[in-house]
Motif scaffolding. Structure first.
Motif, PDB file in Angstrom:
ATOM      1  N   GLN A  43      46.044  33.012  38.564  1.00  0.00           N
ATOM      2  CA  GLN A  43      46.227  34.278  38.251  1.00  0.00           C
ATOM      3  C   GLN A  43      47.542  34.975  39.186  1.00  0.00           C
ATOM      4  O   GLN A  43      48.081  35.853  38.808  1.00  0.00           O
ATOM      5  CB  GLN A  43      45.161  35.243  38.592  1.00  0.00           C
ATOM      6  N   GLY A  44      47.833  34.104  40.136  1.00  0.00           N
ATOM      7  CA  GLY A  44      48.978  34.687  41.174  1.00  0.00           C
ATOM      8  C   GLY A  44      48.304  35.483  42.138  1.00  0.00           C
ATOM      9  O   GLY A  44      49.157  36.279  43.179  1.00  0.00           O
ATOM     10  N   LEU A  45      47.222  36.036  42.319  1.00  0.00           N
ATOM     11  CA  LEU A  45      46.796  36.550  43.462  1.00  0.00           C
ATOM     12  C   LEU A  45      46.763  35.937  44.973  1.00  0.00           C
ATOM     13  O   LEU A  45      46.780  36.314  45.960  1.00  0.00           O
ATOM     14  CB  LEU A  45      45.241  37.237  42.955  1.00  0.00           C
ATOM     15  N   ASP A  93      40.246  37.627  32.944  1.00  0.00           N
ATOM     16  CA  ASP A  93      40.973  38.857  32.769  1.00  0.00           C
ATOM     17  C   ASP A  93      42.549  38.584  33.206  1.00  0.00           C
ATOM     18  O   ASP A  93      42.924  39.487  34.035  1.00  0.00           O
ATOM     19  CB  ASP A  93      40.280  40.021  33.818  1.00  0.00           C
ATOM     20  N   ASP A  94      42.952  37.700  32.531  1.00  0.00           N
ATOM     21  CA  ASP A  94      44.441  37.137  33.351  1.00  0.00           C
ATOM     22  C   ASP A  94      45.223  38.298  32.793  1.00  0.00           C
ATOM     23  O   ASP A  94      46.407  38.438  33.517  1.00  0.00           O
ATOM     24  CB  ASP A  94      44.757  35.816  32.545  1.00  0.00           C
ATOM     25  N   ALA A 117      47.682  40.103  35.340  1.00  0.00           N
ATOM     26  CA  ALA A 117      49.254  40.091  35.013  1.00  0.00           C
ATOM     27  C   ALA A 117      49.943  41.343  34.978  1.00  0.00           C
ATOM     28  O   ALA A 117      51.034  41.730  35.378  1.00  0.00           O
ATOM     29  CB  ALA A 117      49.570  39.176  33.951  1.00  0.00           C
ATOM     30  N   ALA A 118      49.152  42.384  34.152  1.00  0.00           N
ATOM     31  CA  ALA A 118      49.737  43.566  34.284  1.00  0.00           C
ATOM     32  C   ALA A 118      50.024  44.528  35.433  1.00  0.00           C
ATOM     33  O   ALA A 118      50.741  45.475  35.640  1.00  0.00           O
ATOM     34  CB  ALA A 118      49.012  44.388  33.217  1.00  0.00           C
ATOM     35  N   HIS A 119      49.385  44.242  36.549  1.00  0.00           N
ATOM     36  CA  HIS A 119      49.291  44.881  37.734  1.00  0.00           C
ATOM     37  C   HIS A 119      49.732  44.224  38.944  1.00  0.00           C
ATOM     38  O   HIS A 119      49.954  44.806  39.960  1.00  0.00           O
ATOM     39  CB  HIS A 119      47.799  45.645  37.906  1.00  0.00           C
ATOM     40  N   LEU A 120      49.818  42.677  38.788  1.00  0.00           N
ATOM     41  CA  LEU A 120      49.863  42.209  39.977  1.00  0.00           C
ATOM     42  C   LEU A 120      51.277  42.388  40.922  1.00  0.00           C
ATOM     43  O   LEU A 120      51.283  42.524  42.052  1.00  0.00           O
ATOM     44  CB  LEU A 120      50.106  40.615  39.396  1.00  0.00           C
TER      45      LEU A 120
END
Length: 347
Positions: free
Chosen positions: A299-301, A334-335, A339-342
């Motif tokens: 997810q990029g977190l 919840d990908d 993505a919308a908040h990352l």
């Protein structure tokens, strides 16, 4: 524990167990650690558990030295989140080790503004009930205690009904995380709390293999009384957290209704299947922390699945299993939310 926080805890909230963010080189990644805390707060978590098994107990090692820094950073981010929330986050910190270490950790948590300590008894592997209860009383004199039944396969120990019955009499106990991954042992805890007459001890599920069933079940007791598990304090909820918050609300609504929908029970099976992949059940949970990291990495977190222990890695075939449950249950992920908040969380 102040009344306002205890009311939130008793209401039943989603409390993710907070992972540790490392760089690919193995250094503490403060930027991504903050991003994780922001993710959980934005996703609607009602609290956070920091310095626990999912955070990796090794943060306490002298050569690592991350216990206080991780707790302090989480406190800063929870302060930031609470400034814009009507309901404050419940702040729970992990407590482990022998009595001297556990009491010192409890005092540190209290000084940092944590509301309760999640007390692991893994270090007292051969202690009898008398020694265990004395240990718990010493910690509870320093910070409100959340009991912790940690499954033996990841370092916990067997804790019989006789222990839980006496544990439930300790005034400083405010909640219990039930996580033996075993129905018989789960019932030991629930029955002990009912037998002790402690309506003020809130039960939380940590049974990542049986989350929905725990949350929708009325556990029967003597004299027609029943007890319910109010919320979840879960490593599994460290991923796909916004969906977990919605699932908890759905379970609580179903528990208050005349009947639990069959569709919700089916969702429970899906969640358990996903957990089997994330926690590496096929390999005795060897890859459980790395599996959580892998979902967050995708997810990029997180930048990497790396753990403090170089041997804690994804098991062979575990990534394929994670691929499978992603395909099978896209509605649980919840990908898109992440993505919308990352970018904002990583600022």
């Amino acid at each position: 524990m102040e009344t306002r926080i205890r009311t939130v805890l008793a209401s039943g909230v989603a409390i993710p167990a907070h992972p540790l963010a490392l760089s690919p080189e193995g250094r503490f990644d403060e930027r991504r650690q903050r991003a994780l805390t922001r993710y959980y707060a934005t996703a609607g978590a009602g609290g956070l558990a920091v310095g626990v098994h999912t955070t990796q107990f090794a943060i306490r090692r002298a050569d690592v030295g991350l216990f206080e820094p991780v707790l302090s950073l989480a406190r800063e981010e929870m302060d930031r989140a609470d400034a814009t929330r009507e309901v404050p986050l419940v702040r729970i910190g992990g407590v482990c080790g022998d009595t001297r270490q556990a009491c010192a950790e409890a005092e540190l948590l209290s000084s940092l503004g944590y509301h309760a300590g999640l007390l692991s008894l893994a270090a007292l592997s051969t202690a009898d009930d008398d020694a265990l209860v004395a240990h718990c009383e010493a910690v509870a004199a320093r910070i409100p205690v959340v009991g912790f039944y940690l499954q033996p396969s990841v370092g916990g120990r067997r804790l019989p009904y006789s222990f839980w019955r006496r544990f439930a009499e300790i005034p400083g106990v405010v909640a219990i995380k039930i996580a033996p991954f075993n129905r018989y042992q789960t019932l030991d805890v629930v029955r002990a709390v009912m037998d002790a007459g402690r309506d003020d001890i809130t039960l939380y599920t940590g049974n990542d293999d049986n989350i929905v069933a725990d949350l929708v079940t009325a556990f029967p007791g003597p004299g027609g009384q029943t007890r319910r598990i109010a919320g979840g304090l879960l490593g599994h909820w460290a991923v796909w957290t916004s969906g977990a918050v919605r699932l908890l609300a759905e379970c609580q609504a179903a528990a208050a209704a005349p009947a639990v929908p069959a569709s919700l029970l089916a969702t429970g099976v899906e969640v358990t299947d996903a957990n089997a992949a994330f926690f590496d059940a096929a390999n005795g949970f060897a890859g459980c922390i790395a599996g959580i990291h892998e979902v967050l990495r995708r997810q990029g977190l997180l930048a990497t699945t790396r753990c403090l222990d170089a041997h804690e890695v994804l098991s062979p075939g575990q990534a394929d299993e994670i691929d499978r449950v992603y395909r099978a249950y896209p509605h649980l992920a919840d990908d898109e939310f992440v993505a919308a908040h990352l970018d904002d969380w990583l600022r």
